[in-house]
Scaffold this motif. Structure first.
Motif, short mmCIF file in Angstrom:
data_model
loop_
_atom_site.label_atom_id
_atom_site.label_comp_id
_atom_site.label_asym_id
_atom_site.label_seq_id
_atom_site.Cartn_x
_atom_site.Cartn_y
_atom_site.Cartn_z
N ARG A 573 0.92 -1.21 0.03
CA ARG A 573 0.00 -0.08 0.00
C ARG A 573 0.67 1.21 -0.19
O ARG A 573 1.60 1.52 1.11
CB ARG A 573 -1.08 0.10 1.39
N PRO A 574 0.76 2.01 -0.84
CA PRO A 574 1.53 3.39 -1.09
C PRO A 574 1.10 4.28 -0.07
O PRO A 574 0.23 4.20 0.75
CB PRO A 574 1.21 3.92 -2.62
N ASP A 575 2.15 5.26 0.15
CA ASP A 575 1.93 6.39 1.18
C ASP A 575 0.66 7.32 0.61
O ASP A 575 0.44 7.32 -0.59
CB ASP A 575 2.89 7.18 1.26
N ASP A 576 0.03 8.02 1.55
CA ASP A 576 -1.14 8.57 1.19
C ASP A 576 -0.85 9.82 0.36
O ASP A 576 -1.69 10.46 -0.53
CB ASP A 576 -2.09 9.21 2.34
N GLN A 577 0.44 10.34 0.29
CA GLN A 577 0.73 11.40 -0.36
C GLN A 577 1.06 11.19 -1.79
O GLN A 577 1.17 12.09 -2.46
CB GLN A 577 1.89 12.13 0.52
N ILE A 578 0.92 9.90 -2.08
CA ILE A 578 1.36 9.33 -3.58
C ILE A 578 0.36 9.66 -4.17
O ILE A 578 -1.09 9.48 -3.94
CB ILE A 578 2.13 8.24 -3.67
N ASP A 579 0.58 10.19 -5.54
CA ASP A 579 -0.67 10.43 -6.48
C ASP A 579 -1.43 9.41 -6.74
O ASP A 579 -1.03 8.22 -7.08
CB ASP A 579 0.04 10.93 -8.05
N PRO A 580 -2.93 9.49 -6.35
CA PRO A 580 -3.81 8.36 -6.50
C PRO A 580 -3.83 7.62 -7.84
O PRO A 580 -4.09 6.46 -8.00
CB PRO A 580 -5.22 8.86 -6.23
N SER A 581 -3.39 8.42 -8.98
CA SER A 581 -3.25 7.81 -10.47
C SER A 581 -1.74 7.00 -10.51
O SER A 581 -1.86 6.68 -11.74
CB SER A 581 -3.33 8.64 -11.35
N ALA A 582 -1.05 6.95 -9.55
CA ALA A 582 0.30 6.34 -9.83
C ALA A 582 0.21 5.14 -9.91
O ALA A 582 -0.89 4.34 -9.47
CB ALA A 582 1.36 6.91 -8.53
N GLN A 583 1.34 4.27 -10.49
CA GLN A 583 1.35 2.91 -10.93
C GLN A 583 1.16 1.97 -9.67
O GLN A 583 0.40 0.98 -9.53
CB GLN A 583 2.42 2.47 -11.64
N GLU A 584 1.68 2.66 -8.30
CA GLU A 584 1.79 1.98 -7.23
C GLU A 584 0.31 1.80 -6.69
O GLU A 584 -0.12 0.56 -6.14
CB GLU A 584 2.61 2.64 -6.04
N TRP A 585 -0.53 2.86 -6.63
CA TRP A 585 -1.86 2.86 -6.24
C TRP A 585 -2.95 1.75 -7.11
O TRP A 585 -3.60 1.00 -6.61
CB TRP A 585 -2.73 4.21 -6.31
N LEU A 586 -2.49 1.81 -8.34
CA LEU A 586 -3.10 0.79 -9.07
C LEU A 586 -3.12 -0.51 -9.01
O LEU A 586 -3.82 -1.21 -8.90
CB LEU A 586 -2.55 0.97 -10.87
N LEU A 587 -1.90 -0.89 -8.73
CA LEU A 587 -1.56 -2.33 -8.20
C LEU A 587 -2.02 -2.61 -7.01
O LEU A 587 -2.59 -3.84 -6.97
CB LEU A 587 0.29 -2.55 -8.32
N TYR A 588 -1.96 -1.83 -6.11
CA TYR A 588 -2.51 -2.03 -4.61
C TYR A 588 -3.91 -2.32 -5.00
O TYR A 588 -4.63 -3.13 -4.48
CB TYR A 588 -2.07 -1.19 -3.86
N ASN A 589 -4.69 -1.31 -5.62
CA ASN A 589 -6.14 -1.34 -5.57
C ASN A 589 -6.55 -2.57 -6.48
O ASN A 589 -7.70 -3.17 -6.11
CB ASN A 589 -6.97 -0.03 -6.23
N LEU A 590 -5.94 -3.04 -7.32
CA LEU A 590 -6.32 -4.16 -8.37
C LEU A 590 -6.14 -5.58 -7.19
O LEU A 590 -7.09 -6.17 -7.15
CB LEU A 590 -5.34 -4.34 -9.34
N LEU A 591 -5.23 -5.56 -6.43
CA LEU A 591 -4.97 -6.66 -5.58
C LEU A 591 -6.21 -6.63 -4.58
O LEU A 591 -6.54 -7.41 -4.27
CB LEU A 591 -3.53 -6.72 -4.87
N GLU A 592 -6.22 -5.28 -3.89
CA GLU A 592 -7.41 -5.17 -3.05
C GLU A 592 -8.75 -5.69 -3.59
O GLU A 592 -9.32 -6.55 -2.86
CB GLU A 592 -7.06 -4.02 -2.35
N GLY A 593 -9.04 -5.19 -4.70
CA GLY A 593 -10.27 -5.47 -4.99
C GLY A 593 -10.45 -6.97 -5.62
O GLY A 593 -11.62 -7.42 -5.32
N ARG A 594 -9.47 -7.59 -6.32
CA ARG A 594 -9.62 -8.76 -6.67
C ARG A 594 -9.48 -9.93 -5.73
O ARG A 594 -10.29 -10.65 -5.80
CB ARG A 594 -8.49 -8.98 -7.89
#
Length: 645
Positions: A573-594
């Motif tokens: 899970r990335p730091d909250d200060q990282i841009d929500p559209s960044a690749q790190e958030w994309l991968l984390y949201n994919l894992l969390e949702g799936r």
């Protein structure tokens, strides 16, 4: 002659201090979890304290200061024998004689208690270990007390125990690399003892000429510098799963930036008074200029020398390492592509007398506008009225003829813009150039001379070449990312085998993270995270981190594995200060949702605004990141178990 030898000894005392402190700092930062390294840290600390006392005593004048320093430095002198016994026990724990090491564990505590008692007897001013003697020049300040001979016996037994442990572990070493390091260790382990043992309390300085004593001290200090460096290299990375070439490179780099620069600076400072006297200048002035020159020249010198040292380290891999070292300079990056697109677009628009233009090119999230010239408002209005995803099929269907370009048949006219498709040499669609003009405008104002047409066509082809190159680089990088887990597993396996002993060799077969199909095992377990045979029968149940959580999870291996997988995802899970559209958030949201929310592929892909094909590509990358997190967790468990051993 005596004055010169005293000055040389002061310089060498300072050099030993710099080298020992640098090595202690280095191993503390790199591998402090290893019990062998902690024992080595005790030995280096003893050397640092003892030599600090010698350096200060060489300048002390007041009797009470001499008395205090002479007794205080015994903290380092008594640490060394205890450190040797600790070192012997740590070596035996790492090797095949673990049962013997367990029996010796109590001796480690006894050694530290004995060292503490001796130090208290010294520092409290008693004459049982040492007492003030008759000064004899700069050397003799104390005499041996009655308990000193107990310390000599203690020191001798500790040194012999370290040697015996090295020989035992040497016999159990399986690989040539491990045997070679233990040979280095056997040849240099006596360095701390040579550096701190108070030889002059045994041999009276009145029996030996002062010049000989000072000369022997200088020789001993130089020997200690060399031996303590080799000794530290031999064991500093014990248990660390990285290739030996990286160990050598890191060690040499640290030695250059630490001890080498420090010793050079000390030599310069010591030489300043002599140079100042010769030139008739104040020493303070020379130190100011000298520090300025040393600050600038030393980093330059180290930078120039380091490639030659790397060449010695990478003798067999010299060509590959040189290529990889120069790769960042030769790559055509996204920043380079953006600059080329912008400059080429400006040149094309200027040649065709067009006020506004843009370039459409592919990126990680599909085709988008990558370069703009002129009115941003006009381009934004055009893209809003004619989305790129709707324009691409029409551009891609255009017939491709490499021999024609920039005529009326080459453009697709959409509203006030005409679009020129860009293709690779084999006809693959790469993007488009958009110009705010009709084809009639281009024909009227672009009745170009052959020279201008060749220039514009050449610029368009350069854009095509750049886009082709970037696509090829992206494919290569994707392939390397896919190989990363396998390469990492092979490196760790090689390091494990290099450091293997009969006691550890049998455990390699059960180390799941070293298997090449480890990412696939993680994927299978995640696919049935909430229950199923792929989870209940997964080989991942044998992970160290799973075994550690068994008690917390009521003895259920399945729940322990679920906890490890959830923790691995949480670690991503990335730091909250990282841009929500960044690749790190994309991968984390994919894992969390799936996997954590158990949503369908379609729902997750829709929520993340991606196609299903792109979802599966991102999911593969995300699962590899989960596998990498589990590997890190396993390394942490392995280091903890090695440190406790």
């Amino acid at each position: 002659m005596v004055a010169l030898l005293e000055r040389i000894n002061e310089i060498l005392f300072a050099a030993v201090l710099i080298v020992s402190f640098s090595l202690l700092t280095y191993i503390t930062l790199q591998n402090w979890r290893s019990d062998i390294v902690r024992a080595l840290g005790v030995l280096l600390t003893g050397v640092i304290i003892a030599y600090s006392g010698d350096l200060l005593l060489s300048r002390a004048q007041r009797p009470e200061t001499i008395e205090f320093l002479g007794r205080a430095q015994w903290l380092g002198i008594v640490l060394v024998p205890a450190g040797y016994i600790h070192f012997a026990n740590a070596l035996l724990s790492f090797g095949s004689a673990n049962a013997l090491a367990q029996r010796w564990r109590k001796s480690v505590y006894a050694a530290y208690i004995a060292s503490l008692v001796i130090f208290l007897l010294v520092v409290l001013g008693t004459n049982l270990v040492i007492h003030t003697g008759t000064p004899s020049g700069p050397i003799a300040r104390f005499k041996a007390g009655p308990i000193f001979w107990f310390y000599v016996l203690f020191f001798g037994l500790a040194t012999i125990s370290a040697l015996i442990a090295i020989l035992i572990v040497r016999r159990s070493a399986l690989t040539p690399a491990q045997q070679r390091r233990l040979n280095y260790l056997g040849a240099t382990f006596a360095a701390p003892g040579i550096g701190v043992f108070p030889f002059l309390l045994i041999a009276s300085p009145n029996m030996v000429p002062l010049t000989l004593i000072l000369a022997l001290q200088a020789i001993a200090s130089m020997i200690v510098i060399v031996m303590v460096t080799v000794m530290t290299y031999s064991v500093a990375f014990q248990g660390m799963l990285i290739p030996e070439r990286l160990i050598k490179q890191d060690f040499v780099r640290w030695w250059l930036y630490g001890p080498f620069v420090g010793i050079s600076t000390i030599l310069f400072i010591q030489a300043v008074p002599v140079i100042a006297q010769y030139l008739g200048l104040p020493p303070e002035t020379l130190i100011t200029f000298g520090v300025m020159v040393m600050t600038v020249l030393m980093p330059i010198f180290v930078t120039q020398v380091k490639p030659y040292l790397d060449a010695l380290i990478y003798r067999q891999d010299h060509s590959e390492i040189d290529y990889l070292r120069n790769l960042p300079r030769n790559m055509f990056t996204r920043a380079d592509l953006r600059a080329l697109l912008e400059n080429s677009l400006v040149a094309i628009c200027s040649a065709l007398q067009v006020q506004t233009g843009f370039v459409i090119a592919p990126g990680e999230d599909g085709f988008s506008v990558k370069a703009i010239w002129g009115s941003r408002r006009a381009i934004r209005r055009f893209v809003n009225e004619h989305p790129i995803v709707e324009l691409l099929p029409q551009l891609e269907r255009m017939p491709y003829d490499a021999s024609t370009s920039l005529d009326s048949g080459s453009f697709v006219v959409v509203s006030t813009f005409c679009l020129l498709p860009l293709r690779s040499p084999d006809g693959i669609f790469l993007g488009a150039i958009g110009l705010e003009a009709t084809t009639e405008h281009l024909q009227r104002n672009g009745g170009m001379s052959p020279e201008m047409r060749r220039m514009v066509v050449g610029l368009a082809h350069q854009i095509e070449l750049a886009l082709t190159t970037v696509q090829m680089q992206r494919q290569i990088f994707d392939a390397l990312r896919g190989l990363a887990p396998e390469m990492e597993s092979l490196q760790k396996l090689s390091s494990r085998l290099e450091q293997a002993t009969p006691a550890t060799l049998s455990s390699l077969e059960d180390d799941i993270v070293l298997h090449p199909d480890f990412p696939q095992l993680v994927k299978d377990a995640l696919s049935q995270l909430w229950g199923g045979p792929k989870l209940a029968e997964s080989p991942l149940l044998g992970l160290r981190s799973v075994r550690r959580l068994l008690a917390e999870q009521g003895g259920s291996p399945t729940r322990a594995l679920q906890a490890v997988l959830r923790q691995a995802i949480a670690n991503l899970r990335p730091d909250d200060q990282i841009d929500p559209s960044a690749q790190e958030w994309l991968l984390y949201n994919l894992l969390e949702g799936r996997f954590l929310r158990r949503q369908t592929v379609r729902d997750v892909a829709h929520r993340l605004a991606m196609s299903e094909s792109d979802f599966y590509r991102k999911q593969r990358i995300a699962i590899e990141e989960v596998a990498r997190q589990i590997v890190l967790m396993e390394e942490h468990e392995y280091e903890n178990s090695s440190g406790r051993g």
